[in-house]
Write an enzyme that holds these catalytic residues in place. Structure first.
Site, PDB file in Angstrom:
ATOM      1  N   ASP A 215       0.815  -1.336   0.003  1.00 47.34           N
ATOM      2  CA  ASP A 215      -0.127  -0.217  -0.038  1.00 47.34           C
ATOM      3  C   ASP A 215       0.745   1.317  -0.013  1.00 47.34           C
ATOM      4  OD1 ASP A 215      -1.877   1.724   0.475  1.00 47.34           O
ATOM      5  OD2 ASP A 215      -3.745  -0.079   1.035  1.00 47.34           O
ATOM      6  N   HIS A 290      -2.779   3.051  -4.443  1.00 52.31           N
ATOM      7  CA  HIS A 290      -2.162   2.270  -2.659  1.00 52.31           C
ATOM      8  C   HIS A 290      -0.631   2.070  -3.568  1.00 52.31           C
ATOM      9  CE1 HIS A 290      -5.510   4.113  -0.580  1.00 52.31           C
ATOM     10  NE2 HIS A 290      -6.388   3.694  -1.493  1.00 52.31           N
ATOM     11  N   GLU A 355     -10.365   2.945  -4.643  1.00 52.51           N
ATOM     12  CA  GLU A 355      -9.986   4.728  -4.585  1.00 52.51           C
ATOM     13  C   GLU A 355      -9.336   5.319  -5.660  1.00 52.51           C
ATOM     14  OE1 GLU A 355     -11.128   4.621  -0.057  1.00 52.51           O
ATOM     15  OE2 GLU A 355      -9.089   3.823  -0.503  1.00 52.51           O
ATOM     16  N   TRP A 496      -7.737  -3.265   8.725  1.00 57.73           N
ATOM     17  CA  TRP A 496      -6.353  -2.269   7.759  1.00 57.73           C
ATOM     18  C   TRP A 496      -5.758  -1.503   9.222  1.00 57.73           C
ATOM     19  CZ3 TRP A 496      -6.951  -2.540   2.852  1.00 57.73           C
ATOM     20  CH2 TRP A 496      -7.854  -2.472   2.691  1.00 57.73           C
TER      21      TRP A 496
HETATM   22  C1  ACM Z   1     -11.024  -0.691   1.322  1.00 52.83           C
HETATM   23  O1  ACM Z   1     -11.018  -0.275   1.911  1.00 52.83           O
HETATM   24  N1  ACM Z   1     -10.255   0.502   0.707  1.00 52.83           N
HETATM   25  C2  ACM Z   1     -11.112  -1.697   0.215  1.00 52.83           C
END
Ligand code: ACM
Ligand code: ZN
Length: 791
Positions: A215, A290, A355, A496
């Site tokens: 990322d 990312h 994103e 995350w």
């Molecule tokens: C994400 O939470 N952007 C997959």
């Protein structure tokens, strides 16, 4: 997750094990409380008697010649021997020999589902049946849960009674994909932790570990052909002492010291370990966005050419992405994927896809030339073309492509599977189009969200996902027909780690919510019962204690649900926890409750300004945190509020009566008490209903710069008898310097001079836009108010 700031027992007459004969089954509610198997089995029947394992020990019989099952049995023998200090010996055999009373038999049984098993226990012994080694492995996981929780301990315990209750179980999972994602980019987690997490997945009969390896904030997998990915991309400036969204980039001449990565040897070790636990690892290599960690190493793969550094904290929007106009981007990605494919034997490679801000593609001559050459009309189609090109490559190597639901935009690649995170809509569309889907909508599956009241939780990204809400998740949307529903592979929890810097914090966020997700993925839909789960969780918490898992006690926190009785000027307050039969104690004098404080038995009536503190106790000990609710009983309580500009629904702070509900906010902007106005002023008029003597008016405000919440520029209080002509009774300004930092609450008051008035008006001026130098500079600022108090 990147930018949250915006931010059983069934039918009767089942023929179970021949050795046990036909058994009578009872409805799921009959699950005896002392039996706690999580996830809940498909069918479970109590049988008479029990098997006492210690001190006699037992012989463990395995199918002759089956090395894999023998490995599972050997682990069982090791664990039983260690914990009970009795003797457990392995032997080969297909049946329990006559006269042997202490035996655990692993018996091959054709016809059972690949992950299914049967388990029968009684005084005569235990028989585990399965058609595959994985089925046997899950039978053993269930056997552990039939034993005392001490079986999860690392040290002997000869004080407990080592018995297996008489039971007949028939079990198989509902979904083939039962997953957990760990983001190791935002914070790096060592391989030893990943292996322990894989053990924990296996304990919960979960079978998929989605490893988010790359990322913006770190590239974590060694790629031999591109050494700079880890020499440069795995390291960033150490800004761990600052909030995630307030971290400045690496400075000129500063060393990037924070990070880490897995060598290919490490990866092979973890993959082999996962295989032994029947967990498939799905690696994720993020593209086309990312990827700043990769661009910091190889800036020529971007549209602008850089230079870039690895960001030590939040970046938004995601504009620095791979350039699809550049052929070198694809040779790089194919080389990377070739090495990744060689490391991971599973059939799926996750390529991210979420994103991406296409701003740089719009301005890039190479990207625009690519669009022209390929006949692509929009940048969304360019992303879709990118993903299709990668899919072709992966398919040619025998792998399936999976991506976040953004890969639907601009057209889905022909064989792609979708991970639906922005709700379930993307998943529904993909399933209707006959694509496989993993369901992981933020609102039920993002376990980086808070699991209890934010004011008593460690700092997090936002959101609110308590245990009960995870459990309420239904992965197969009712909109789908049965043919379409077959494409729903199963649910996944996602961790995350922007706000998860340590392994103990990662465990805290994962447990106990993983137990609820495991049951969502495994157990039959109509066998699920929240009440029943809370009963079974008691043993699960003991297992976590024994296993040394740092689970959250948030389910023991006392939640307070008030409702107003305006006529009586009383608040009716209900207290509850997410645990079974809590012993709730409370105080109303601002002190901490102890085990001898007032016991909560029925809703409380609160008719004066007070602070309620409550906690749940077990054997005299506080289990969760003490939670506090501040009530302010005042003359406007329950009175209607007329707002010139509406509050945002995401910060409704109690809804239409939120500013007069008598409930004060905490330092957490997402505690549900604060009403939020984005870019707009707060202009509220309260109708007291009749002329009322008013001596003082107060409004409460919050400032939290990291959440883009600012004190108002100015506040004005006014009163009126008719709702037309107002008399200003007070003004305030300069509540705090804009750069004061941290989080502050402030009450602003005006003396109303004991006038008889009916209408109260409060105007609080929003600063409008986040000021220069703030990460949100130029974007709308928030103004938060919790209560307008009229005395
Ligand atoms: C994400 O939470 N952007 C997959
Ligand atoms: Zn480009």
């Amino acid at each position: 997750m990147k930018n949250i700031a915006k931010i059983c027992l069934l039918a009767a007459g089942l023929a179970l094990l021949a050795a046990c004969g036909p058994v009578r089954t009872v409805p799921s509610a009959g699950l005896a409380p002392e039996i706690s198997v999580i996830p809940r089995p498909l069918k479970l029947e109590r049988r008479p008697g029990e098997l006492l394992l210690a001190p006699k020990g037992a012989v463990i019989l395995v199918p002759p010649g089956d090395v894999e099952v023998r490995g599972t049995a050997a682990e069982l023998a090791d664990r039983l021997s260690r914990c009970t200090q009795a003797a457990f010996r392995l032997a080969e055999g297909n049946s329990i020999p006559a006269g042997v009373s202490n035996a655990i038999l692993f018996k091959k049984a054709a016809g059972l589902a690949a992950e299914g098993y049967r388990l029968a226990a009684g005084p005569e012994g235990v028989t585990l049946e399965a058609s595959t080694p994985q089925g046997f492995f899950y039978a053993v996981q269930t056997l552990y849960q039939l034993l005392p929780p001490a079986i999860y301990g690392r040290t002997p315990d000869t004080m407990v009674r080592w018995v297996v209750p008489g039971v007949a179980i028939e079990d198989a999972p509902r979904y083939p994909w039962r997953g957990l994602m760990l983001d190791v980019s935002r914070h790096f987690f060592p391989k030893e932790f990943v292996k322990s997490l894989i053990d924990d997945l296996a304990m919960h009969k979960m079978n998929t570990f989605h490893w988010h390896l790359t990322d913006d904030q770190g590239w974590r997998i060694e790629i031999k052909k591109y050494p700079k990915l880890t020499e440069i991309g795995a390291w960033r400036a150490d800004r761990e002492n600052k909030p995630w969204n307030e971290r400045e980039p690496l400075k000129e001449g500063e060393r990037a010291t924070y990070g880490g990565f897995y060598t290919q040897e490490d990866i092979r070790e973890v993959v082999a370990y996962a295989k032994s636990r029947y967990v498939t690892i799905v690696p994720e290599i993020e593209m086309p966005g990312h990827c700043m960690s990769a661009l910091a190493a190889y800036p020529q793969l971007s549209c602008t050419g850089g230079p870039f550094t690895v960001p030590p904290g939040g970046v938004w929007p995601i504009v620095n992405v791979y350039c699809p106009g550049n052929d070198e981007t694809f040779s790089f990605l194919e080389d990377v994927l070739t090495e990744v494919i060689a490391l991971f034997p599973g059939d799926t490679i996750h390529i991210g896809g979420d994103e991406v801000d296409k701003m740089n593609w719009k301005a890039c001559p190479k990207c625009q030339a690519r669009m022209k050459a390929e006949g692509l009309k929009t940048e969304e189609e360019l992303q879709s073309w990118f993903i299709r090109r990668i899919e072709k490559f992966l398919n040619s190597k025998g792998k399936k492509l999976m991506g976040w639901d953004e890969i639907l935009e601009g057209g889905l690649a022909p064989n792609a599977a979708v991970m639906s995170w922005r709700g379930t809509e993307g998943g529904i569309a993909a399933a209707r189009d006959k694509h496989d889907v993993v369901m992981t909508p933020t609102s039920y599956c993002y376990i980086d969200y808070y699991q209890g009241r934010p004011d008593v939780e460690p700092p997090g990204i936002g959101g609110y996902l308590p245990l009960s809400k995870v459990y309420a998740f239904e992965p197969t949307p009712s909109e789908l027909g049965s043919d379409e529903a077959r494409h729903i592979l199963g649910p996944q929890a996602n961790l995350w780690t922007e706000y998860v810097p340590t392994t103990s914090q990662a465990e805290y966020m994962t447990f106990p919510r993983l137990a609820a997700m495991a049951e969502v993925g495994w157990s039959a839909k109509d066998a699920r019962s929240w009440k029943d789960l809370t009963a079974r969780m008691t043993a699960q918490y003991e297992r976590y204690d024994r296993a040394g898992i740092n689970y959250a006690r948030s389910a023991f926190n006392v939640e307070c649900t008030p409702s107003i009785d305006p006529a009586a000027k009383t608040m009716i307050v209900r207290l509850e926890t997410e645990t079974r039969n809590p012993d709730i104690r409370y105080t109303l004098d601002g002190t901490d409750p102890g085990p001898k404080s007032s016991r909560y038995a029925a809703p409380l009536g609160i008719d004066r300004t007070t602070i309620l503190r409550a906690g749940a106790f077990e054997n005299g000990k506080l289990r969760g945190a003490i939670t506090e609710t501040r009530f302010t009983v005042h003359k406007a309580m329950g009175k209607p509020v007329n707002l010139t500009h509406p509050y945002k629904d995401a910060y409704a702070g109690g809804g239409p009566f939120g500013l007069t509900d008598g409930l004060r906010g905490t330092k957490s902007h997402i505690d549900g008490r604060w009403q939020g106005f984005e870019g707009d002023d707060l202009e509220a008029v309260i109708d007291l209903g009749a002329p009322t003597t008013v001596s003082r008016i107060t409004a409460g405000f919050l400032q939290n710069l990291g959440a883009w919440v600012f004190f108002p520029e100015s506040v004005e209080f006014a009163v009126s008898t008719d709702g037309r002509d107002y008399r200003v009774v007070g003004r305030a300004a300069n509540l705090a310097p804009l750069d004061a930092g941290g989080t502050m609450m402030k009450d602003v008051s005006a003396d109303a001079g004991k006038a008889a008035v009916r209408f109260i008006r409060v105007r609080a001026k929003n600063i409008g836009l986040c000021p220069p130098g703030h990460p949100g500079a130029g974007r709308k600022a928030w103004l938060f108010c919790d209560e307008i108090i009229v005395e």
